[in-house]
Design a protein around this motif. Structure first.
Motif, PDB file in Angstrom:
ATOM      1  N   GLU A 138     -10.291-130.798  -5.732  1.00  0.00           N
ATOM      2  CA  GLU A 138     -10.709-129.616  -6.482  1.00  0.00           C
ATOM      3  C   GLU A 138     -12.080-129.801  -7.113  1.00  0.00           C
ATOM      4  N   PHE A 139     -12.404-131.054  -7.481  1.00  0.00           N
ATOM      5  CA  PHE A 139     -13.673-131.323  -8.139  1.00  0.00           C
ATOM      6  C   PHE A 139     -14.867-131.213  -7.189  1.00  0.00           C
ATOM      7  N   ALA A 140     -14.611-131.143  -5.899  1.00  0.00           N
ATOM      8  CA  ALA A 140     -15.706-131.073  -4.931  1.00  0.00           C
ATOM      9  C   ALA A 140     -16.295-129.675  -4.821  1.00  0.00           C
ATOM     10  N   ASN A 141     -15.537-128.680  -5.272  1.00  0.00           N
ATOM     11  CA  ASN A 141     -15.907-127.302  -4.981  1.00  0.00           C
ATOM     12  C   ASN A 141     -16.624-126.599  -6.118  1.00  0.00           C
ATOM     13  N   CYS A 142     -17.538-125.738  -5.749  1.00  0.00           N
ATOM     14  CA  CYS A 142     -18.190-124.831  -6.691  1.00  0.00           C
ATOM     15  C   CYS A 142     -17.132-123.891  -7.263  1.00  0.00           C
ATOM     16  N   LYS A 143     -17.174-123.640  -8.551  1.00  0.00           N
ATOM     17  CA  LYS A 143     -16.188-122.770  -9.182  1.00  0.00           C
ATOM     18  C   LYS A 143     -16.457-121.291  -8.905  1.00  0.00           C
ATOM     19  N   VAL A 144     -17.607-121.000  -8.319  1.00  0.00           N
ATOM     20  CA  VAL A 144     -17.949-119.612  -8.006  1.00  0.00           C
ATOM     21  C   VAL A 144     -17.479-119.253  -6.596  1.00  0.00           C
ATOM     22  N   CYS A 145     -17.905-120.041  -5.594  1.00  0.00           N
ATOM     23  CA  CYS A 145     -17.570-119.726  -4.197  1.00  0.00           C
ATOM     24  C   CYS A 145     -16.445-120.581  -3.631  1.00  0.00           C
ATOM     25  N   ASN A 146     -16.033-121.604  -4.373  1.00  0.00           N
ATOM     26  CA  ASN A 146     -14.949-122.502  -3.966  1.00  0.00           C
ATOM     27  C   ASN A 146     -15.274-123.282  -2.690  1.00  0.00           C
ATOM     28  N   ARG A 147     -16.559-123.569  -2.477  1.00  0.00           N
ATOM     29  CA  ARG A 147     -16.990-124.364  -1.337  1.00  0.00           C
ATOM     30  C   ARG A 147     -17.568-125.685  -1.814  1.00  0.00           C
ATOM     31  N   PRO A 148     -17.541-126.720  -0.966  1.00  0.00           N
ATOM     32  CA  PRO A 148     -18.045-128.030  -1.379  1.00  0.00           C
ATOM     33  C   PRO A 148     -19.510-127.988  -1.806  1.00  0.00           C
ATOM     34  N   MET A 149     -19.824-128.771  -2.833  1.00  0.00           N
ATOM     35  CA  MET A 149     -21.167-128.831  -3.384  1.00  0.00           C
ATOM     36  C   MET A 149     -21.886-130.091  -2.925  1.00  0.00           C
ATOM     37  N   LEU A 150     -23.176-130.139  -3.180  1.00  0.00           N
ATOM     38  CA  LEU A 150     -23.993-131.297  -2.832  1.00  0.00           C
ATOM     39  C   LEU A 150     -24.167-132.215  -4.033  1.00  0.00           C
ATOM     40  N   LEU A 151     -24.268-133.500  -3.767  1.00  0.00           N
ATOM     41  CA  LEU A 151     -24.499-134.470  -4.838  1.00  0.00           C
ATOM     42  C   LEU A 151     -25.945-134.379  -5.316  1.00  0.00           C
ATOM     43  N   LEU A 152     -26.115-134.225  -6.624  1.00  0.00           N
ATOM     44  CA  LEU A 152     -27.447-134.275  -7.222  1.00  0.00           C
ATOM     45  C   LEU A 152     -27.736-135.671  -7.764  1.00  0.00           C
ATOM     46  N   LEU A 153     -26.748-136.283  -8.428  1.00  0.00           N
ATOM     47  CA  LEU A 153     -26.965-137.580  -9.059  1.00  0.00           C
ATOM     48  C   LEU A 153     -25.688-138.402  -9.061  1.00  0.00           C
ATOM     49  N   GLU A 154     -25.832-139.679  -8.757  1.00  0.00           N
ATOM     50  CA  GLU A 154     -24.779-140.669  -8.994  1.00  0.00           C
ATOM     51  C   GLU A 154     -25.398-141.770  -9.850  1.00  0.00           C
ATOM     52  N   LEU A 155     -24.740-142.121 -10.946  1.00  0.00           N
ATOM     53  CA  LEU A 155     -25.323-143.079 -11.875  1.00  0.00           C
ATOM     54  C   LEU A 155     -24.305-144.126 -12.290  1.00  0.00           C
TER      55      LEU A 155
END
Length: 428
Positions: free
Chosen positions: A53-70
């Motif tokens: 569930e955490f992979a998806n945009c809350k607007v379109c419910n599609r997978p998002m891209l990684l911006l940052l891993e720290l």
């Protein structure tokens, strides 16, 4: 020091160093291979990815891209915890500027669990009888206070300069806290028996830059159940952004100069007889342009290639005081320009942790130069008309001050944290 910030002082060379650690993008592989901008995410434990569930945009419910891993290891704040932070964003045009199109995750894994402190038991009442003394009016009470710090030693306290780009995922490195850390050891190498995990090599370029104070321990937070849906395969995601590793250095600010007037701002000359002839140009300029944005852009201008600002329990740099995030965080009654605060009385300016109810604190923010790197050469990637590019001005990450997570050793827990997005101002 900015013209709009009176909190800094300068040395004889006209330059000062602040407690903010700045991150810079690098195409070269650095000592820390965990922390990076763009690319594909890596997990603390490959067998325990985040809930799908955490992979998806809350607007379109599609997978998002990684911006940052720290790599977020903070040994002097959370000595028993391995931490990692992630920020994901949706690039689809229809989702831009909508809540839930940018999400932040925190992964936590414990190396060991501290045992409750032992307390002295009250002497049995029979002891008084054997001594044949007058019975006490009140029996001694067990010291329960010491036991309040038992269980998981989740520490959350004040430090102006923890380093988010940690060079080692092992919390044992209390003397060398590096925010962008080196690769973590695998789960099979971790053991709950040693008092501290085995040390490993730190990136010297980071270790020498970190200054952290040790906080007091706090009570542990309960585990929260998460969704059971699996994390989507890579084929379900759009083409990732280019990968940049992170280098870091503390912010250096040069002596301020007289602000210049942007080309799109026109200032009318006051009439000499209207009583305003002596008005200060700076005051007039500030009345025409948003003060927060001037402060924001001026501060970033000292180090224009920065992509990330890190200061655990520090203060974010706001690009606006009038949008939803600015109104929530800006304290107009604070002691300094652009003062931001969280109030630990149930009215936190950053929303409290939904999992344990603890106060959230600022940890880091992404700034606009990150967009320039991520979108460089991205034309024709294949997202078509749905890819409208990123339009945020800054993404502010607020995290649980107790680093709440699983109580068991070597178990990875996932938490969604607060991502406060200030969007780029649109021209009217």
């Amino acid at each position: 020091m900015d013209p709009y910030d009176s909190d800094s002082s300068f040395d004889d060379e006209g330059c000062t160093e602040t407690g903010v650690l700045l991150g810079y993008g690098s195409e070269e592989i650095l000592d820390d291979t965990i922390s990076h901008l763009g690319g594909w995410p890596a997990w603390l434990d490959d067998a325990t990815p985040p809930p799908g569930e955490f992979a998806n945009c809350k607007v379109c419910n599609r997978p998002m891209l990684l911006l940052l891993e720290l790599n977020g290891d903070l040994p002097e704040h959370f000595p028993n915890d391995e931490r990692r932070l992630y920020i994901f964003g949706c690039s689809r045009k229809a989702c831009n500027r909508k809540p839930g199109s940018i999400r932040a995750l925190r992964a936590t894994r414990k190396f060991k669990i501290e045992q409750p402190r032992k307390t002295k038991e009250a002497e049995p009442e029979k002891a008084n009888e054997d001594k044949k003394e007058e019975p006490a009016t009140e029996a001694p009470k067990q010291d329960l206070g010491a036991s309040l710090f038992g269980g998981a030693s989740l520490t959350g306290s004040m430090s102006a300069n923890p380093n988010p780009f940690s060079s080692n995922s092992s919390p044992a490195q209390a003397n060398n806290i590096n925010p962008f850390a080196a690769p973590a050891t695998g789960p099979s190498q971790l053991s709950p028996k040693p008092a501290t995990p085995a040390p490993s090599t730190l990136a010297e370029s980071f270790a020498d830059k970190v200054k952290i104070s040790t906080p007091a321990p706090t009570t542990k937070a309960p585990e929260a159940a998460g969704p059971s849906a699996p994390w989507p395969p890579q084929s379900a995601f759009p083409e990732p952004y280019p990968n940049y590793y992170l280098d870091a250095d503390y912010e250096a600010i040069s002596r301020p100069s007289t602000p210049t007037i942007p080309e799109n701002v026109t200032i009318e000359k006051p009439d000499e007889d209207d009583g305003k002839a002596g008005a200060d140009l700076k005051d007039t300029f500030e009345s025409e342009v948003d003060k927060a944005f001037i402060r924001f852009s001026t501060r970033l201008g000292h180090n224009p290639e920065q992509i990330l600002r890190y200061e655990f329990r520090g203060t974010p740099l706001l690009s606006s005081y009038t949008d939803a995030v600015g109104k929530k965080l800006h304290d107009s009654q604070g002691p300094g320009a652009g003062h931001v605060t969280t109030i630990p009385n149930g009215a936190s300016r950053i929303p409290r942790c939904e999992y344990c109810g603890s106060e959230r604190v600022f940890e880091l923010q992404l700034v606009p130069h990150a967009i320039a790197l991520l979108e460089e050469g991205r034309e024709g990637v294949g997202l078509g008309p749905n890819d409208d590019g990123m339009e945020w001005g800054t993404i502010i990450l607020g995290v649980c001050s107790k680093d709440c997570g699983p109580e068991e050793v070597n178990v990875v827990g996932w938490r969604e944290e607060w991502a406060g997005v200030q969007w780029e101002e649109t021209s009217q």
